[in-house]
Each structure stands twice: as structure tokens, then as C-alpha cells.
Write a protein that holds these residues in place. Structure first.
Motif, mmCIF file in Angstrom:
data_model
loop_
_atom_site.group_PDB
_atom_site.id
_atom_site.type_symbol
_atom_site.label_atom_id
_atom_site.label_comp_id
_atom_site.label_asym_id
_atom_site.label_seq_id
_atom_site.Cartn_x
_atom_site.Cartn_y
_atom_site.Cartn_z
ATOM 1 N N PRO A 1 0.807 -1.227 0.000
ATOM 2 C CA PRO A 1 0.000 0.000 0.000
ATOM 3 C C PRO A 1 0.835 1.271 0.000
ATOM 4 N N VAL A 2 2.009 1.216 0.575
ATOM 5 C CA VAL A 2 2.817 2.435 0.677
ATOM 6 C C VAL A 2 3.375 2.847 -0.681
ATOM 7 N N THR A 3 3.910 1.881 -1.415
ATOM 8 C CA THR A 3 4.548 2.225 -2.681
ATOM 9 C C THR A 3 3.582 2.233 -3.856
ATOM 10 N N GLY B 1 1.193 4.322 -4.398
ATOM 11 C CA GLY B 1 1.071 5.695 -4.854
ATOM 12 C C GLY B 1 2.361 6.291 -5.368
ATOM 13 N N LEU B 2 3.415 5.572 -5.259
ATOM 14 C CA LEU B 2 4.701 6.010 -5.797
ATOM 15 C C LEU B 2 4.696 5.953 -7.314
ATOM 16 N N THR C 1 -1.437 4.443 5.917
ATOM 17 C CA THR C 1 -0.390 5.415 5.625
ATOM 18 C C THR C 1 -0.487 5.861 4.176
ATOM 19 N N PRO C 2 -0.411 7.167 3.919
ATOM 20 C CA PRO C 2 -0.456 7.618 2.536
ATOM 21 C C PRO C 2 0.703 7.054 1.739
ATOM 22 N N ALA C 3 0.461 6.852 0.459
ATOM 23 C CA ALA C 3 1.512 6.315 -0.396
ATOM 24 C C ALA C 3 2.454 7.428 -0.833
ATOM 25 N N PHE C 4 3.731 7.185 -0.719
ATOM 26 C CA PHE C 4 4.714 8.193 -1.086
ATOM 27 C C PHE C 4 5.494 7.760 -2.314
ATOM 28 N N THR D 1 3.381 12.154 -2.687
ATOM 29 C CA THR D 1 2.201 11.313 -2.797
ATOM 30 C C THR D 1 1.484 11.604 -4.107
#
Lengths: 230, 268
Positions: free
Chosen positions: A140-142, A144-145, B16-19, B25
């Protein structure tokens, strides 16, 4: 004068045993209905399939796909499909979790199915069902990368459960965007077709299961009570 | 206990927002819808970037609740369809920067709306809204941006407005409403032409305003006018080119600097 049935005879001559048998019968019926509910539960998965044409391959940016190098063979004009699988059936607009997302470009022998989660939102707007799909890769973290697949398209809302439907782009939104390698890899496409072959089905037990269950129930009842009405 | 701790940790990780690789983001229509739809809330300090256009249906697109947030529209467009009276991007915290993209269609509302200090807008093209950029905070800085065909271009009647190198054209009432500040290097044209009462290119509201190096043309009623009833205020005019305004500038205020202007219809 009609003779007393075996059930009445049993109740009269051995009331305790009759009660036991009644309990067994009721228990048997409860099991039957529970089984029927399980059979009716939507334990299957439906799939919506989208097709379209690649409009931006990697030669545009000069980037090279690293995480999935099969994407390097994709060329503008290739036909692609995206299969969106979800639990149960979709009857109305809403947001649905996807259980799998599979992008495929047969001409390039390229595919991508390594998605860890997916979400599909359907909004009914002015007679059109607008689809917004996000498939996330890696974690989930990456996601949006720039490791995600996005779809935006619309179909007439009367054709949600049909195959061979002509899909069109939602004005201003990119129909297909496949981002990988932290957005260094970007493949775009148009969307032309939509199919949801299983959508019209109502979750029901199979006919065979119903007949078998009914037969078993009748057999059990006959064994217990002689098969005649009281 | 361990299970609970693990579950909470896992849940936190999912939320957690995606970075991006550079700590940015990404936001697009699909991520907005997956998060529950518009308005999309940005509450954590940091950098955010659009990865595609956003299309909102009569609703605010983004609400910025965290301080020190930079939003890069990345060349993409935020559009509102069938919009009536809602802000496009609403920032409720300090030091918001919005840059590099297009915003349009927030009819009757303010496309970029700020309520506190430190607002910056750069390289934005904004059209067809009630107000292009508006603030109820103390200050806003707008650079290298275009505000076209709104009712008001920049609404900062009680704020310090810095507007540099912008194109502010075709706004029905006022190009720029400003209490005090610097208006420099802009093209301010054809504003006020469909409006009423005191209107025009730059309308100031009683503070100290320095207007220099602008092309101010075709505005009705004023190229530079005053919007408060007491005719208070201090105006500096330098090196502007006026042309085709019904009145190039108001002369009832204290003009402390007036030199090197090129005027077509008034006294310079």
C-alpha cells in the motif's frame, strides 16, 4: 373411518420416543435450510473484462520496464485486456474490492497480474455507469509512488450485465494508465469494450442440489414417520 | 495482546499515505475514488502531485487540512462539472503552495480558496469559476498564473496580495481585489465588462498598493480603481501601460508615486 397414522399411534403409545423423533426431524430441517443458505451464498467470483488499444508504449518516453520486462514489448496499437475479478456479483453502483486484476497484451506476450489490492468504484451519472478502478502493486505504501493500474471508462447503465458493450472514455480522464517502476514505466491506452457475462446471474443453489436436498429430506421423513400424512 | 498490536500496526501501515520515490504522494481520479471519493483530504504535511486529471461533480475536489503542503498539479487539470458554489481546492492551514496545472469550472465558488497565511500559487491556469483565487487570510502570493473568465480573478480585498507575471483577463467584475500589496508585471485586461458598480482591472480597498510594470487595458470601469466608500488608500503607479480602459486609474486617492506610465485615456 380413517385409521390413525403411525405418527399418532407413536405419540399415543410412546409419547417420549415420539418427541425425540420430532426433534430429530426439526434438526434435520434446520440442517437442510442451513445447507440451502450456504448453497445460495455468493461464494463464486465474477469477472468484468475490459479491452482496448495501447496508445502510449514505452518508446514514447524511452524508459525501460524493470520490474516486469515483458512490458517492453508492448507497442502502440496492440489490443489489451484487463480482467477485473471480484467476489460475488455486482447489481448496483458502489465501491467493490477486487480479488484480482490482470492486464494482458497478447500480441506482445506481456501481462501484469501482480496486484496486491484493487478497488472499483461505479457511479451512475446521467444514464451512464462510470467506472474508476485502482489496482495497487507491491504494497500500500509504494502503490502511490507510481506502481498502479488505473482505469476510467463509462458504459450505458442499462448494459452493466451485458457482454460486447462499447465502452467509452470518461471526458477528461485517462482510460488506462499502467504505472510501474515508481512511475518511470508508464503505458497508456484507450478503452473500447466491456463484458460482464456473469452479472445477470442471481446466486442460487444448483437445481441438482435442490432436488437432492429435497429427496434426502423426504427419505428421512419417510423413514421416521412412514411416509404418510398424519 | 501481541495479536492486537500486530493488527493495529498492520492497519496503520494500510492507512499510511503512499509516497513516491521523491517523497511525493500521487493523486489521481482512481486513488480519490478508492479513498471514498471527493473531496479528497490532504492532512499530512508534505508534497503531493497529481498523476492524472481530476473531475469532480459539483463538489470540492481537494481539502488541505495540514500545514506546509505543496500540491503539484503536474500539468493536469482539476475540473468541476455542473458546479454551483463550491470551492475547488480549499486550504485551511498555513503555507499551502499550489502549482503547475489547470483548474476550471467551479462556477459560483472559489477555485483556489485559502483561509490562512502563507498561500502561494504558481503556474496555474484557472478559468470559469466564481473567483479564481480567493483568500480570507492575511496574504496570498500569485505568480506566473492565468486567471481567465471568472467573476473575480483574485479576491483579496482584505489581504496583502502579491501578483507578479500573471495574465488576468475577462473576469466579469474585477481582475484583482486587493487591500495592500504588489501588483507587478501582469497583463490585466478586459475585466469588469459584464459587471456592475465599481469594477475593473485592479480594485483596491484602502491599504497601500504598488502597481508597476503592468499592461492594464480594456477594463471597465477602471484600470485601477478603489472599492471602498471612503476613498482611502495609498497608491503607487509606475511604468504601467494603460489603454482602452474607461478610466485608467482613480485620482481620488493618495497617489504617492506616478511616473513612467503610458496612458491612453487618462492623466498620467
Amino acid at each position: 373411518m380413517r385409521a390413525a397414522g403411525p405418527r399418532k399411534t407413536l405419540k399415543k403409545e410412546c409419547p417420549f420416543f415420539a418427541l425425540q423423533l420430532e426433534g430429530m426431524w426439526k434438526t434435520s430441517m434446520r440442517s437442510f435450510w442451513a445447507g440451502l443458505f450456504l448453497l445460495a451464498a455468493p461464494i463464486y467470483a465474477d469477472t468484468i473484462t475490459i479491452n482496448g488499444l495501447i496508445t502510449q508504449d514505452l518508446t514514447v518516453s524511452g524508459a525501460t520496464a524493470v520490474a516486469n520486462n515483458s512490458l517492453n514489448a508492448i507497442r502502440n496499437g496492440d489490443q489489451f485486456t484487463v480482467a477485473l475479478t471480484f467476489a460475488g456479483s455486482i447489481a448496483t453502483p458502489g465501491t467493490y474490492a477486487l480479488t484480482s486484476v490482470l492486464f494482458n497484451d497478447a500480441a506482445a506476450s506481456a501481462s501484469e497480474g501482480a496486484f496486491i489490492s484493487g478497488s472499483m468504484t461505479i457511479t451512475d451519472t446521467a444514464g451512464m455507469d462510470q467506472f474508476s478502478v485502482l489496482g495497487c502493486q507491491i504494497d500500500p505504501v509504494t502503490c502511490g509512488l507510481g506502481n498502479q493500474l488505473d482505469l476510467n471508462f463509462e458504459i450505458p447503465d442499462t448494459q452493466l450485465h451485458q457482454t460486447g458493450v462499447t465502452a467509452q472514455a470518461v471526458p477528461l480522464l485517462l482510460p488506462l494508465d499502467l504505472l510501474e517502476d515508481n512511475s518511470n514505466t508508464e503505458i497508456q491506452g484507450s478503452i473500447g469494450g466491456y463484458s460482464y457475462p456473469g452479472g445477470a446471474q442471481v446466486p442460487e443453489p444448483s437445481t441438482f442440489a435442490l432436488i437432492a436436498a429435497a429427496g434426502l429430506s423426504l427419505t428421512a421423513r419417510n423413514k421416521l414417520f412412514g411416509g404418510k400424512n398424519a | 495482546m501481541l495479536k492486537t498490536l500486530f493488527s493495529i500496526t498492520a492497519l496503520a501501515a494500510l492507512m499510511t499515505p503512499a509516497f513516491g520515490a521523491d517523497g511525493t504522494t500521487l493523486i489521481n481520479q482512481a486513488t480519490v475514488n478508492a479513498a471514498g471519493g471527493f473531496p479528497y483530504h490532504i492532512n499530512t504535511t508534505g508534497s503531493y502531485r497529481l498523476a492524472g486529471n481530476l473531475v469532480a461533480m459539483n463538489t470540492t475536489a481537494l481539502i488541505i487540512g495540514g500545514g506546509n503542503i505543496t500540491l503539484d498539479l503536474n500539468g493536469f487539470t482539476i475540473t468541476c462539472l455542473a458546479c454551483s458554489g463550491v470551492p475547488g481546492i480549499l486550504s485551511n492551514n498555513v503555507n499551502t503552495t499550489i502549482q503547475n496545472g489547470l483548474v476550471n469550472g467551479f462556477a459560483g465558488g472559489t477555485a483556489l480558496s485559502f483561509t490562512t497565511t502563507g498561500a502561494k500559487v504558481d503556474h496555474i491556469i484557472e478559468t470559469a469559476s466564481g473567483t479564481g483565487i480567493g483568500t480570507s487570510g492575511p496574504d496570498v502570493t500569485v505568480t506566473n498564473s492565468s486567471l481567465l473568465n471568472n467573476t473575480y480573478g483574485i479576491g483579496g480585498a482584505s489581504a496583502q496580495v502579491t501578483a507578479i507575471n500573471c495574465i488576468i483577463t475577462g473576469n466579469i467584475q474585477d481582475g484583482i481585489d486587493v487591500f495592500s500589496g504588489l501588483i507587478a508585471g501582469n497583463i490585466i485586461s478586459n475585466n469588469g465588462n459584464g459587471g456592475t458598480f465599481t469594477r475593473g482591472g485592479v480594485i483596491f480597498f484602502g491599504g497601500i498598493v504598488n502597481v508597476r510594470d503592468n499592461l492594464i487595458s480594456g477594463n471597465t470601469v477602471f484600470g485601477v480603481g478603489i472599492g471602498n466608500s471612503t476613498n482611502a488608500g495609498v497608491l503607487g503607479l509606475a511604468s504601467n501601460t494603460f489603454g482602452g480602459n474607461i478610466n485608467d486609474y482613480v485620482v481620488t486617492v493618495n497617489i504617492v508615486t506616478n511616473h513612467s506610465n503610458v496612458c491612453a485615456g487618462g492623466t498620467c
